[in-house]
Structures are given as structure tokens and as C-alpha cells.
Enzyme design. Structure first.
Site, PDB file in Angstrom:
ATOM      1  N   ARG A 178       0.797  -1.233   0.000  1.00  0.00           N
ATOM      2  CA  ARG A 178       0.000   0.000   0.000  1.00  0.00           C
ATOM      3  C   ARG A 178       0.823   1.274   0.000  1.00  0.00           C
ATOM      4  O   ARG A 178       0.280   2.371  -0.132  1.00  0.00           O
ATOM      5  CB  ARG A 178      -0.935   0.000   1.206  1.00  0.00           C
ATOM      6  CG  ARG A 178      -0.243  -0.042   2.574  1.00  0.00           C
ATOM      7  CD  ARG A 178      -1.282  -0.304   3.638  1.00  0.00           C
ATOM      8  NE  ARG A 178      -0.766  -0.347   5.006  1.00  0.00           N
ATOM      9  CZ  ARG A 178      -1.543  -0.632   6.047  1.00  0.00           C
ATOM     10  NH1 ARG A 178      -2.830  -0.882   5.863  1.00  0.00           N
ATOM     11  NH2 ARG A 178      -1.041  -0.661   7.260  1.00  0.00           N
ATOM     12  N   ARG A 234      -1.191  -4.871   2.618  1.00  0.00           N
ATOM     13  CA  ARG A 234       0.215  -4.622   2.962  1.00  0.00           C
ATOM     14  C   ARG A 234       1.136  -5.778   2.564  1.00  0.00           C
ATOM     15  O   ARG A 234       2.252  -5.573   2.096  1.00  0.00           O
ATOM     16  CB  ARG A 234       0.290  -4.409   4.485  1.00  0.00           C
ATOM     17  CG  ARG A 234       1.684  -4.392   5.097  1.00  0.00           C
ATOM     18  CD  ARG A 234       1.560  -4.277   6.608  1.00  0.00           C
ATOM     19  NE  ARG A 234       2.799  -4.548   7.320  1.00  0.00           N
ATOM     20  CZ  ARG A 234       3.657  -3.619   7.735  1.00  0.00           C
ATOM     21  NH1 ARG A 234       3.429  -2.346   7.468  1.00  0.00           N
ATOM     22  NH2 ARG A 234       4.729  -3.954   8.400  1.00  0.00           N
ATOM     23  N   ASN A 251       8.806  -7.661   4.959  1.00  0.00           N
ATOM     24  CA  ASN A 251       9.850  -6.975   5.730  1.00  0.00           C
ATOM     25  C   ASN A 251       9.918  -7.455   7.179  1.00  0.00           C
ATOM     26  O   ASN A 251      10.468  -6.781   8.040  1.00  0.00           O
ATOM     27  CB  ASN A 251       9.672  -5.457   5.664  1.00  0.00           C
ATOM     28  CG  ASN A 251      10.996  -4.741   5.886  1.00  0.00           C
ATOM     29  OD1 ASN A 251      12.041  -5.182   5.403  1.00  0.00           O
ATOM     30  ND2 ASN A 251      10.979  -3.651   6.629  1.00  0.00           N
ATOM     31  N   ARG A 252       9.338  -8.622   7.440  1.00  0.00           N
ATOM     32  CA  ARG A 252       9.549  -9.326   8.711  1.00  0.00           C
ATOM     33  C   ARG A 252      10.046 -10.743   8.415  1.00  0.00           C
ATOM     34  O   ARG A 252      10.077 -11.586   9.286  1.00  0.00           O
ATOM     35  CB  ARG A 252       8.242  -9.428   9.520  1.00  0.00           C
ATOM     36  CG  ARG A 252       7.615  -8.098   9.916  1.00  0.00           C
ATOM     37  CD  ARG A 252       8.427  -7.350  10.950  1.00  0.00           C
ATOM     38  NE  ARG A 252       7.727  -6.150  11.433  1.00  0.00           N
ATOM     39  CZ  ARG A 252       7.689  -4.993  10.773  1.00  0.00           C
ATOM     40  NH1 ARG A 252       8.302  -4.876   9.607  1.00  0.00           N
ATOM     41  NH2 ARG A 252       7.043  -3.956  11.271  1.00  0.00           N
ATOM     42  N   HIS A 304      10.411   3.015   1.950  1.00  0.00           N
ATOM     43  CA  HIS A 304       9.083   2.749   2.515  1.00  0.00           C
ATOM     44  C   HIS A 304       8.353   4.076   2.704  1.00  0.00           C
ATOM     45  O   HIS A 304       8.865   5.142   2.401  1.00  0.00           O
ATOM     46  CB  HIS A 304       9.216   2.047   3.877  1.00  0.00           C
ATOM     47  CG  HIS A 304       9.700   0.637   3.801  1.00  0.00           C
ATOM     48  ND1 HIS A 304       8.887  -0.456   4.004  1.00  0.00           N
ATOM     49  CD2 HIS A 304      10.930   0.120   3.534  1.00  0.00           C
ATOM     50  CE1 HIS A 304       9.582  -1.570   3.877  1.00  0.00           C
ATOM     51  NE2 HIS A 304      10.829  -1.246   3.586  1.00  0.00           N
ATOM     52  N   TYR A 306       5.054   5.570   5.735  1.00  0.00           N
ATOM     53  CA  TYR A 306       5.247   7.001   5.779  1.00  0.00           C
ATOM     54  C   TYR A 306       5.859   7.333   7.130  1.00  0.00           C
ATOM     55  O   TYR A 306       5.922   6.486   8.001  1.00  0.00           O
ATOM     56  CB  TYR A 306       3.894   7.738   5.602  1.00  0.00           C
ATOM     57  CG  TYR A 306       2.874   7.475   6.705  1.00  0.00           C
ATOM     58  CD1 TYR A 306       2.685   8.384   7.748  1.00  0.00           C
ATOM     59  CD2 TYR A 306       2.109   6.306   6.710  1.00  0.00           C
ATOM     60  CE1 TYR A 306       1.753   8.155   8.762  1.00  0.00           C
ATOM     61  CE2 TYR A 306       1.182   6.069   7.729  1.00  0.00           C
ATOM     62  CZ  TYR A 306       1.011   6.993   8.748  1.00  0.00           C
ATOM     63  OH  TYR A 306       0.101   6.741   9.751  1.00  0.00           O
ATOM     64  N   TYR A 356      10.370   1.985  15.906  1.00  0.00           N
ATOM     65  CA  TYR A 356       9.953   0.937  16.855  1.00  0.00           C
ATOM     66  C   TYR A 356      10.765  -0.320  16.583  1.00  0.00           C
ATOM     67  O   TYR A 356      11.286  -0.505  15.480  1.00  0.00           O
ATOM     68  CB  TYR A 356       8.444   0.632  16.747  1.00  0.00           C
ATOM     69  CG  TYR A 356       7.915   0.536  15.329  1.00  0.00           C
ATOM     70  CD1 TYR A 356       8.298  -0.511  14.474  1.00  0.00           C
ATOM     71  CD2 TYR A 356       7.027   1.480  14.839  1.00  0.00           C
ATOM     72  CE1 TYR A 356       7.809  -0.586  13.178  1.00  0.00           C
ATOM     73  CE2 TYR A 356       6.533   1.407  13.536  1.00  0.00           C
ATOM     74  CZ  TYR A 356       6.931   0.372  12.713  1.00  0.00           C
ATOM     75  OH  TYR A 356       6.459   0.303  11.428  1.00  0.00           O
ATOM     76  N   GLU A 378      11.734   6.280   5.174  1.00  0.00           N
ATOM     77  CA  GLU A 378      10.273   6.349   5.328  1.00  0.00           C
ATOM     78  C   GLU A 378       9.879   7.695   4.730  1.00  0.00           C
ATOM     79  O   GLU A 378      10.107   8.740   5.331  1.00  0.00           O
ATOM     80  CB  GLU A 378       9.868   6.278   6.811  1.00  0.00           C
ATOM     81  CG  GLU A 378      10.179   4.955   7.496  1.00  0.00           C
ATOM     82  CD  GLU A 378       9.169   3.857   7.173  1.00  0.00           C
ATOM     83  OE1 GLU A 378       8.148   4.155   6.491  1.00  0.00           O
ATOM     84  OE2 GLU A 378       9.396   2.716   7.594  1.00  0.00           O
TER      85      GLU A 378
END
Length: 417
Positions: A178, A234, A251-252, A304, A306, A356, A378
Site C-alpha cells: 500500500r 500490505r 519486511n519481517r 518505505h 510514511y 519501533y 520512510e
């Protein structure tokens, strides 16, 4: 009949996605002051279908922070009443998601063919990768580094003046489906490279001395899905036995503290880490390419959105990278360059503390492979539009990001290892 169906499919594919499913959906930004507030947000998340925008999962929210999330129209009264009742401060970032979704396409005329200042669907990007290579044989070549779960090609563009064994910078876009501004930047980068080569001294030197590997869309299946079915999707579109939930967060999905923090083991979660590291064909293809080119790849940049941040390792833990001081000063300088054009404010720092903790990310993985300069951008904005940045901001966003990327590239060229 088949020809008719094919034509209908093409027509559907090129039309922007309808926002009608999102009529009345709201995006709220809530101030989370303490553990009590956190408990309340957890309770909300367990009783309502909440789409977390930033951070991207309830587990990543910390006291004294803000959280942006999307709620369905039918839940908005309940959710807002509960927030009011417990005196949580919040603001409505988006009062009707459908309106913002449709307003993304500022210019209502969908120009036929590819445009650098519009969002392009996958068929248009795919055709563009061939065209840009055909038109610039001395600077651009196209290869396929793998296929997606649904069988689409993953195209990689190599941009640079042909010369064997040049040091290289790898840039990828479109990890999260997205985040449309991300693939827009990869296309813009290639355009600027071919447009200014031989005209602008800085870019000419970079392309003479370095190769740039550009992967315009990592998560092609997910990107297609955002154009055809669900704009807010996503993950990838992979399926697996034992669950009806679809997709893994690419991305994990890397072997960098895989699934230890900021990722979910639930296949239904937006941050699902997958059944194993590199379980996704897309992450496997990317990782294989980088592993096979480790001797030349000197920097890794992943784009990436935002929140306007420039992040470097680590995200999977609070430990700092060996060259933390260097990465920090390089990030600071790149952000200053970016800011110089339109005054856009970015923050920067290690992923875990700046945004995070999140394990299994591609930047941490690349850094642990020995690539000293690994960064996550980002892009815009800070939440007014979130993932639905209007097309009218593509140009400015890409222009300012180019300045930061060129600064990083020049630094890498002067600090080869």
C-alpha cells in the site's frame, strides 16, 4: 469470449481502485500516555477490526507516543466514545477514507501509458522497465531475479555506465503493497539517472563509477492487489496449509532476529513473519541476488512510507551497529540535503529507538551480510494522508529524496571498502 475477458481484465487493471469499501472509515491519531492507555488500545484492537498504520501493530505501541489507526465506519462511534470516556486525546486525521483514497488521483485524467508524476499500475511499470532499458542501452539493463508467489516476474534494473566489477548500490521499493509513493521513487530515480547523465556532473560521476541495482517493486502480487481488490493491503499474497489467512509481511521475513520482536506469528496479522525466514519467494529472490553480489554491493537502501525518517540498523534489537557514529553522521547529512529543497523535516537514527523495534527487516539483514551502509527511508508524509499521498506530491517527494540518495551514494563512493 476469451479475448473479451482479456480486454475486460486489462481495463480493470488500469483503472484506479474503487474506494467504496472504505466509505466512512476514519483514521485517528491517539496520544498514548501510559500503560492504562495502552491497555485500552489493546482492548479496542481485540474487539474491533483495527488497521494499524503507525506503528504497524498494537504490540509496537509504547507509552508517551502516538498511534495512527484506521477504523471501519460501523465501529467509529463505539471507538470514539470509548476514547472520550477514558479521556484519551485524539485527532481525526482522515474523516472519510474513501474521499482521500479517490483524491489521491489529483488529476482525474488517467493518462494512457506511464507517467513519473502519477501512480502507475503493475502492467504499466512492467512495460516501462522494458522501455527504459530499450531506450538507454548504454546505461540501463533489465533482468529477472525471480518470480512471485502468483508467478509474476521480479524485474531488476541495473543502471550505470558499463564497466566490469564496479562497486554497486542496491535500492528497492514496494516492500509493503500500500506504500505507493515507494515504487514511484524507484521509477523517478531511473528517470533522473538517464535524463541527467552527461548533463549534470554529480550524476554523471556516480553512474560512471557505480552501478545502481533498482528493484522497482518487491511485492508485486500485493501491489497488484492494492490496485484491483483492496487499496490498504500490505503483505504478500502467499497462501499456506492450515490457515485461510493470506500473505506474509516481506519486511519481517528476513533472517535478522527473525520473529523475535515487532512481528507476529499469526498468519492473519499484518506483521506476520511467515513460517520461516525467506519463506516468501520475493524475499528469497532478493536475498539470493544480494548474497551472490556481496563482493560489489556497498550500500543497501530500501524505500518505505510514511513518517519522514531515515533509519539505519538495528531494528531487531537495541544494540548499535559497529559504525554507528558514521551511519548517524551520514544520515544527518543526507537528511539536511533532503530538507534543503522543500523544507521537509525528517528524523533519523537507529530503527529500534527512532521508530519501533521490528525483527526480520531487510536493512538489518543486509547490514549483517557485511553491507556497511544500510538505510531505510520512510518517505512523506507524517500522517495527514499516510499511505494515500496525493499524486501532486510525487514530484516534490522524489526530488528531495533524490538529494539524500545522491548524497549517500557520493559518500559511499568516497568510502569504498
Amino acid at each position: 469470449m476469451l479475448v473479451f475477458l482479456a480486454l475486460v481484465t486489462v481495463a480493470l487493471a488500469s483503472a484506479p481502485p474503487s474506494g467504496e469499501h472504505f466509505e466512512g472509515h476514519k483514521v485517528l491519531r491517539v496520544n498514548v500516555e501510559d500503560e492504562n492507555h495502552l491497555d485500552l488500545i489493546r482492548e479496542l484492537a481485540s474487539n474491533n477490526q483495527i488497521d494499524f498504520w503507525k506503528p504497524d501493530a498494537v504490540t509496537q505501541i509504547r507509552p508517551r507516543s502516538t498511534v495512527d489507526f484506521c477504523i471501519k465506519a460501523e465501529d467509529s462511534v463505539t471507538v470514539e466514545d470509548l476514547l472520550d470516556q477514558h479521556e484519551l486525546q485524539y485527532e481525526v486525521l482522515i474523516s472519510n477514507l474513501r474521499n482521500v483514497m479517490e483524491a489521491q488521483f489529483d488529476s482525474r485524467s488517467r493518462a494512457a501509458g506511464h507517467s513519473y508524476t502519477k501512480y502507475n499500475d503493475w502492467e504499466t511499470i512492467e512495460a516501462w522497465t522494458q522501455q527504459i532499458a530499450d531506450e538507454n542501452p548504454g546505461l540501463v539493463s533489465r533482468s529477472i531475479i525471480g518470480t512471485t508467489f502468483e508467478g509474476r516476474n521480479m524485474y531488476l534494473l541495473k543502471v550505470g555506465k558499463a564497466n566490469p566489477n564496479k562497486p554497486a548500490i542496491f535500492i528497492d521499493c514496494g516492500f509493503h503493497a500500500r506504500e505507493w509513493i515507494s515504487p514511484a521513487f524507484c521509477q523517478w530515480f531511473v528517470r533522473e539517472a538517464v535524463r541527467t547523465y552527461g548533463q549534470e556532473i554529480h550524476m554523471t560521476e556516480l553512474l560512471n563509477e557505480l552501478d545502481f541495482y533498482i528493484l522497482p517493486v518487491v511485492n508485486v502480487d500485493g501491489y497488484v492487489y492494492t490496485w484491483t481488490k483492496n487499496r490498504m493491503w500490505r503483505k504478500t499474497r502467499s497462501t499456506q496449509a492450515g490457515t485461510s489467512c493470506v500473505g506474509t509481511d516481506p519486511n519481517r521475513n528476513f533472517a535478522a532476529g527473525w520473529c523475535e520482536t515487532g512481528a507476529s506469528t499469526s498468519p492473519c496479522a499484518d506483521t506476520y513473519c511467515g513460517p520461516a525466514p525467506e519463506s516468501e519467494k520475493e524475499t528469497k529472490a532478493l536475498a539470493n541476488f544480494i548474497r551472490s553480489h556481496l563482493s560489489t554491493i556497498k550500500a543497501y537502501l530500501t524505500i518505505h512510507s510514511y513518517s519522514q525518517m531515515l533509519l539505519y540498523p538495528y531494528s531487531y534489537s537495541y544494540k548499535l551497529p559497529a559504525n554507528n557514529v558514521e551511519l548517524n553522521s551520514l544520515a544527518k547529512a543526507a537528511v539536511r540535503e533532503l530538507n534543503s529543497l522543500h523544507g521537509t523535516q525528517y528524523t533519523y537514527g537507529p530503527g529500534a529507538t527512532t521508530i519501533y523495534p521490528a525483527a526480520g527487516g531487510s536493512d538489518d539483514w543486509a547490514y549483517d551480510q557485511g553491507i556497511k551502509y544500510a538505510f531505510t527511508f520512510e518517505l512523506r508524509d507524517k500522517g495527514r494522508y499516510g499511505f494515500l499521498l496525493p499524486e501532486s506530491q510525487i514530484r516534490a517527494t522524489c526530488e528531495e529524496t533524490m538529494l539524500a540518495v545522491k548524497h549517500v551514494a557520493s559518500y559511499v563512493l568516497e568510502h569504498l571498502y
